[in-house]
Design a protein around this motif. Structure first.
Motif, mmCIF file in Angstrom:
data_model
loop_
_atom_site.group_PDB
_atom_site.id
_atom_site.type_symbol
_atom_site.label_atom_id
_atom_site.label_comp_id
_atom_site.label_asym_id
_atom_site.label_seq_id
_atom_site.Cartn_x
_atom_site.Cartn_y
_atom_site.Cartn_z
ATOM 1 N N HIS A 48 57.926 -28.895 39.761
ATOM 2 C CA HIS A 48 57.452 -30.034 40.556
ATOM 3 C C HIS A 48 57.747 -29.797 42.041
ATOM 4 N N ALA A 51 56.830 -32.538 44.594
ATOM 5 C CA ALA A 51 57.400 -33.885 44.493
ATOM 6 C C ALA A 51 58.338 -34.151 45.667
ATOM 7 N N ASN A 54 63.670 -34.480 43.368
ATOM 8 C CA ASN A 54 64.036 -34.031 42.024
ATOM 9 C C ASN A 54 65.533 -34.303 41.876
ATOM 10 N N THR A 98 62.136 -36.385 38.365
ATOM 11 C CA THR A 98 61.212 -36.097 39.454
ATOM 12 C C THR A 98 60.537 -37.388 39.897
ATOM 13 N N TYR A 100 57.438 -38.883 42.250
ATOM 14 C CA TYR A 100 56.256 -38.771 43.103
ATOM 15 C C TYR A 100 56.048 -40.132 43.766
#
Length: 211
Positions: A48, A51, A54, A98, A100
Motif C-alpha cells: 500500500h 496510502a 500504514n 492501512t 486511505y
C-alpha cells in the motif's frame, strides 16, 4: 501466563472499515520476533505504497510490544490497535492498518473508533476462518518402558490429562507425552511409585504449543 491466542502461521486476516470515505484496512498475521514484525510492516507498506498511513502494532509472547501512529495524531491509531490485540488475549501477532484518506477529517475520536473497529474486524474474521489458535504452556515427558507396561502407562497418561505425541516400538516402548504445565508432576510421581522408584521418564522444559 498459562496460555494465549495467536494467529496460525502462514495466513493473513484482512478486514476493512469505512468512515466518511476513509478506508481502514487491517492486516493481521503471526510473528514470532521483532524482526518478523518489521518484515510484515515493510511488506504492507510496499503493498500500500500509495496510502497516507500504514499504522503498525505488534505484541509478542515474551511481553515485548510496540505501536506507532505513523503520522496520525498521537495515540489515535497505533495505541488503540495495540489495545485491541491485548484485549483479545493475542500474542505473537502484528497488525498493520492501512488508511486511505477520504477527504474528510475524522477528528481524534473518529480515528480511535475507526482503527479500533478495523482491528476488531480483522480478529473476528480470523476467528470465523479458523485462523486463531490457543497456545498453552506444556511440558514434554519422555517415557521408556518394557512392552508389558505399555497399556498401564498409556492408561495413566490418559487419566493424568496427557497426550501421546509419538510412540516408538523397538526393544522397548518409547513414548513422547505432552502435559499442560503442572499436570506432569502427579503423573511422574505416580509413575515412580508404580515402578518402585525406578526412573522410566524424564520431563523436558516447558514451552508454548497447541494442546
Amino acid at each position: 501466563m498459562e496460555s494465549y491466542i495467536t494467529m496460525r502461521e502462514g495466513v493473513e486476516s484482512t478486514a476493512e472499515f469505512v468512515d466518511r470515505k476513509s478506508r481502514f484496512i487491517a492486516q493481521l498475521v503471526h510473528v514470532a520476533s521483532e524482526e518478523e514484525a518489521a518484515s510484515h510492516i515493510a511488506e504492507v507498506r510496499g503493498r500500500h505504497y500509495d496510502a497516507r498511513h500504514n499504522v503498525p502494532a505488534w505484541i509478542l509472547s515474551d511481553g515485548r510490544e510496540r505501536a506507532s501512529d505513523d503520522g496520525e495524531p498521537q495515540r489515535t491509531s497505533g495505541m488503540p490497535t495495540l489495545e485491541v490485540l491485548r484485549g483479545a488475549g493475542l500474542r505473537d501477532v502484528c497488525c498493520v492498518t492501512t488508511r486511505y484518506f477520504g477527504g474528510t477529517l475524522l477528528g481524534p475520536g473518529g480515528l480511535v473508533r475507526a482503527y479500533t473497529a478495523a482491528a476488531q474486524a480483522a480478529i473476528e474474521a480470523a476467528r470465523e476462518q479458523g485462523m486463531l489458535v490457543e497456545m498453552t504452556s506444556v511440558v514434554p515427558v519422555d517415557v521408556e518402558v518394557a512392552y508389558p507396561a505399555y497399556e498401564q502407562v498409556l492408561h495413566l497418561v490418559e487419566h493424568s490429562g496427557g497426550k501421546v505425541a509419538a510412540s516408538e516400538f523397538t526393544d522397548l516402548v518409547r513414548m513422547n507425552v505432552v502435559f499442560k504445565e503442572g499436570d506432569e508432576a502427579p503423573f511422574l510421581a505416580e509413575l515412580t511409585e508404580r515402578f518402585a522408584g525406578r526412573k522410566v521418564a524424564e520431563a523436558g522444559k516447558a514451552r508454548f504449543a497447541e494442546f
